[in-house]
Design an enzyme around this catalytic site. Structure first.
Site, PDB file in Angstrom:
ATOM      1  N   ARG A  41      -0.775  -8.734  13.302  1.00  0.00           N
ATOM      2  CA  ARG A  41      -1.419  -7.751  12.440  1.00  0.00           C
ATOM      3  C   ARG A  41      -2.224  -8.577  11.200  1.00  0.00           C
ATOM      4  NH1 ARG A  41       4.124  -5.376  10.772  1.00  0.00           N
ATOM      5  NH2 ARG A  41       2.935  -4.170   9.231  1.00  0.00           N
ATOM      6  N   ARG A  86      11.168  -1.925  10.966  1.00  0.00           N
ATOM      7  CA  ARG A  86      10.050  -1.175  11.912  1.00  0.00           C
ATOM      8  C   ARG A  86       9.987  -2.381  12.954  1.00  0.00           C
ATOM      9  NH1 ARG A  86       4.811   0.233   8.408  1.00  0.00           N
ATOM     10  NH2 ARG A  86       3.695  -1.208  10.059  1.00  0.00           N
ATOM     11  N   ARG A 114      11.877  -5.804   4.886  1.00  0.00           N
ATOM     12  CA  ARG A 114      11.472  -4.621   4.493  1.00  0.00           C
ATOM     13  C   ARG A 114      12.649  -3.521   5.202  1.00  0.00           C
ATOM     14  NH1 ARG A 114       5.744  -1.792   5.445  1.00  0.00           N
ATOM     15  NH2 ARG A 114       6.125  -2.839   7.614  1.00  0.00           N
ATOM     16  N   ARG A 138      -9.555   1.391   8.409  1.00  0.00           N
ATOM     17  CA  ARG A 138      -9.031   0.038   8.716  1.00  0.00           C
ATOM     18  C   ARG A 138     -10.243  -0.671   9.292  1.00  0.00           C
ATOM     19  NH1 ARG A 138      -3.605   0.558   8.841  1.00  0.00           N
ATOM     20  NH2 ARG A 138      -2.349  -1.043   9.388  1.00  0.00           N
ATOM     21  N   LYS A 185       0.911  -1.265   0.062  1.00  0.00           N
ATOM     22  CA  LYS A 185      -0.104   0.025  -0.052  1.00  0.00           C
ATOM     23  C   LYS A 185       0.886   1.208  -0.072  1.00  0.00           C
ATOM     24  CE  LYS A 185      -1.917  -1.080   4.002  1.00  0.00           C
ATOM     25  NZ  LYS A 185      -1.285  -2.411   4.266  1.00  0.00           N
TER      26      LYS A 185
END
Ligand code: AP5
Ligand code: MG
Length: 234
Positions: A175, A164, A131, A92, A17
């Site tokens: 998540r 992160r 990431r 969300r 996203k």
């Protein structure tokens, strides 16, 4: 007003996203509004909101709707959002989607397109574990799929890259679970309103982008040529 373009990116954690929102926002000249980025920015600045959000983010849970909606509403009220915005990570859940609808309705505006980036769970885990994000503007890289030119440094603004805290495997699993329980119902919500377009997110970043641009060309004529060219290049 009638020409404003509010786009809502939907997809699981790690679907891409943020990556696509950055590209679209640059292409359309519209701001990207990413609720997760706003929380992380608050955390870096050590605000009260940042401290509150951290407790939820570290567990992979959603931050309560009240504070989240207020934060996004404030951001949407700024002058750079008069022509529209690319929303990433908000709404969300259904309550947030209804809140967004009410905020926009009051301005005589509405969500125009909801690109849903579909990616399998195995791929999500791989993407999040590799990431790296930049400190200055939260541009996303991946050590194999999308590496920076210089390791550890953002191509776009030169700031250092970091991983992160919520990308640890146990938090990622939570998540994804929260996404399936609370966010996935948004797919039907937007499908029923004729706004959802489904995109196979397991393609190269440029290909996912060109598909989204193809849909956007229906709203912005200056994109038709780009959409045609990217389709021909594919
Ligand atoms: P948030 O920051 O929104 O995280 P998320 O939804 O979990 O999504 P991610 O940012 O992890 O993934 P992404 O889809 O943006 O993927 P990316 O482009 O980086 O939210 C974090 C937390 O904040 C939440 O858990 C919650 O606590 C809180 N929060 C945020 N919004 C909230 C809200 N509205 N309400 C309540 N709480 C909220 O890409 C991932 C990786 O894949 C990168 O390495 C990238 O380089 C790579 N990649 C991207 N596309 C491709 C591709 N096509 N092929 C190969 N690799 C790719
Ligand atoms: Mg993101």
């Amino acid at each position: 007003m009638a020409d404003s373009l509010f786009i809502v990116m939907v997809g699981a954690p790690g679907a891409g996203k943020g990556t696509q929102a950055d590209l679209i926002s640059a292409r359309l000249g519209l701001p990207k509004i990413a609720s997760g980025d706003l929380f992380r920015d608050n955390l870096q600045r050590q605000t009260e909101l940042g401290q509150l959000a951290k407790a939820y983010m570290d567990r992979g849970e959603l931050v309560p709707d009240g504070v989240t909606v207020r934060m996004v509403a404030e951001r949407l009220s700024r002058p750079d959002c008069t022509q529209g915005a690319v929303l990433d990570g908000f709404p969300r859940n259904i309550a947030q989607a209804q809140a967004l609808e009410a905020i926009l309705q009051e301005r005589g505006e509405a969500v125009r397109l909801v690109p849903y980036i579909r990616v399998s769970e195995a791929e999500l885990l791989d993407r999040l574990s590799g990431r790296w994000m930049c400190r200055a503007a939260q541009h996303a890289y991946h050590e194999r799929h999308n590496p920076p030119k210089v390791p550890g440094v953002c191509d776009l603004d030169g700031s250092p890259l970091y991983q992160r805290d919520d990308d640890r495997p146990e938090t990622v699993r939570r998540r994804i679970q929260v996404y399936l329980e609370q966010t996935a119902p948004l797919l039907d919500y937007y499908r029923q309103r004729g706004l959802l377009v489904e995109i196979n997110g397991e393609q190269p970043i440029e290909k996912v982008y060109s598909e989204i641009v193809g849909y956007l060309a229906g709203y912005r004529h200056d994109l038709s040529e780009v959409a045609g060219r990217t389709r021909a290049d594919a």
